[in-house]
Scaffold this active site. Structure first.
Site, PDB file in Angstrom:
ATOM      1  N   SER A  84       0.869  -1.208  -0.051  1.00  0.00           N
ATOM      2  CA  SER A  84       0.052  -0.035  -0.019  1.00  0.00           C
ATOM      3  C   SER A  84       0.868   1.303   0.087  1.00  0.00           C
ATOM      4  O   SER A  84       1.719   1.429  -0.920  1.00  0.00           O
ATOM      5  CB  SER A  84      -0.887  -0.229   1.248  1.00  0.00           C
ATOM      6  OG  SER A  84      -1.943   1.032   0.981  1.00  0.00           O
ATOM      7  N   ASP A  96     -10.284  -2.915  -5.803  1.00  0.00           N
ATOM      8  CA  ASP A  96      -9.535  -2.541  -4.603  1.00  0.00           C
ATOM      9  C   ASP A  96     -10.322  -1.256  -4.224  1.00  0.00           C
ATOM     10  O   ASP A  96     -10.618  -0.475  -4.715  1.00  0.00           O
ATOM     11  CB  ASP A  96      -8.379  -1.834  -4.872  1.00  0.00           C
ATOM     12  CG  ASP A  96      -7.327  -1.589  -3.598  1.00  0.00           C
ATOM     13  OD1 ASP A  96      -7.826  -0.815  -2.634  1.00  0.00           O
ATOM     14  OD2 ASP A  96      -6.166  -1.879  -3.623  1.00  0.00           O
ATOM     15  N   HIS A 114      -7.995  -4.752  -1.408  1.00  0.00           N
ATOM     16  CA  HIS A 114      -6.966  -4.157  -0.692  1.00  0.00           C
ATOM     17  C   HIS A 114      -5.908  -4.936   0.066  1.00  0.00           C
ATOM     18  O   HIS A 114      -6.401  -5.307   1.293  1.00  0.00           O
ATOM     19  CB  HIS A 114      -7.138  -2.653  -0.143  1.00  0.00           C
ATOM     20  CG  HIS A 114      -5.933  -1.795   0.258  1.00  0.00           C
ATOM     21  ND1 HIS A 114      -5.416  -1.234  -0.805  1.00  0.00           N
ATOM     22  CD2 HIS A 114      -5.334  -1.615   1.222  1.00  0.00           C
ATOM     23  CE1 HIS A 114      -4.654  -0.312  -0.560  1.00  0.00           C
ATOM     24  NE2 HIS A 114      -4.353  -0.781   0.790  1.00  0.00           N
TER      25      HIS A 114
END
Length: 318
Positions: free
Chosen positions: A138, A263, A291
């Protein structure tokens, strides 16, 4: 090069929200015995590192997401998988994310590649001749890809992998203000505000607001906190300078980017086109996966964490 992922979601976790939420609530994996080290930085600040026991294989440096840490749901599984495959693993906490506020008023952020560069130099000096891989999740993936683009052929590492990357920070901030994605914004914002409150008790911080309760979106937080503390004009300036998308074309290091179209932190418009990818980049796109999810499994509540296996296969050269 862009490739279609072979990932197929568990039928009981069919789309982005369930893939994202399930592991954060239910995943429990035991870490190997970790050793903590404090790394002093040139500007007088510090970062904390967690080392798995040394192995003979390549050394993997892992970077976490926004307000993440070694306790993040994905960390133990990834660290354990790599460690069991005879790789050495070091988990790098960004400034202030290891359970203790950092010393300076400035913070970590999505575009801060200086600490990563310092860390890589240290690893190269400490382990000459050792293969070094970097894994970014991320926000950590954004930092990694930006750094790889900045360093080009001089990165000094052998492989890199980035997972669920927020390629365009401004677009992601907008997405998190809409519909059901607001639950993730609230979760992340609450963590940011708790960290900020703790740090304010120890460090003088020149903020543009006296009442942080007014910060109800990630964009407002970045406008009032992230930007002024880290030398940006405003949130838009921060997003423009720090988003990794425009740096990916300059990546020369062999790099895999894994991303899911569903996502919930962003929409598919942020995904780079093939013309934007550097020579060393493979962009693997899955229809589903959420995600940092990517969970398979034929039986409910019996998950198979495919993500761990994909990371291992890439770093193993398979």
């Amino acid at each position: 090069m862009i490739i279609d992922s072979q990932f197929k979601p568990a039928w009981w976790l069919p789309e982005g929200h369930t893939q994202t939420i399930y592991p954060s609530l239910f995943r429990k994996t035991r870490l190997p015995q970790m050793r903590r080290e404090r790394l002093e930085l040139p500007d007088g600040d510090f970062i904390d590192l967690d080392w798995a026991p040394d192995n003979s294989g390549p050394l993997v440096l892992m970077l976490h997401g926004l307000e993440g840490s070694i306790n993040s749901h994905y960390a133990a599984g990834l660290v354990s998988t790599l460690y069991k495959a005879s790789m050495s693993v070091v988990f790098m906490h960004f400034r202030g994310c290891s359970g203790e506020p950092n010393r300076l008023s400035r913070s970590y952020h999505s575009g801060d590649t200086g600490d990563l560069n310092f860390m890589i130099d240290k690893l190269r000096d400490q382990y000459p001749g050792r293969e070094i891989y970097v894994l970014g999740v991320s926000l950590g993936g954004n930092v990694l890809l930006k750094w790889l683009g900045e360093t080009g052929s001089q990165s000094g590492i052998n492989r890199a992998m980035a997972i669920s990357v927020p390629f365009e920070l401004g677009t992601v901030a907008n997405c998190l203000e809409q519909g059901s994605s607001r639950i993730y914004q609230r979760y992340l914002l609450n963590k940011l505000l708790r960290s900020l409150n703790t740090k304010k008790q120890q460090v003088d911080m020149p903020l543009t607001t006296n009442d942080i309760r007014q910060l109800t979106t990630l964009r407002s937080f970045d406008e009032a906190v992230t930007a002024p503390l880290n030398g940006f004009k405003n949130a838009n300036d921060y997003y423009t300078q720090s988003s990794c998308r425009r740096f990916i074309a300059d990546i020369k290091t062999p790099t895999l980017i894994l991303h899911a179209e569903d996502d919930p932190f962003m929409n598919p418009s942020v995904i780079p086109k093939v013309s934007e990818l550097g020579d060393g980049v493979i962009l693997e796109i899955a229809k589903h996966g959420g995600h940092v999810g990517f969970i398979t499994g034929s039986l409910p509540m019996r998950p198979d964490y495919w993500l761990d296996k994909r990371v291992l296969s890439f770093f193993s050269g398979i």
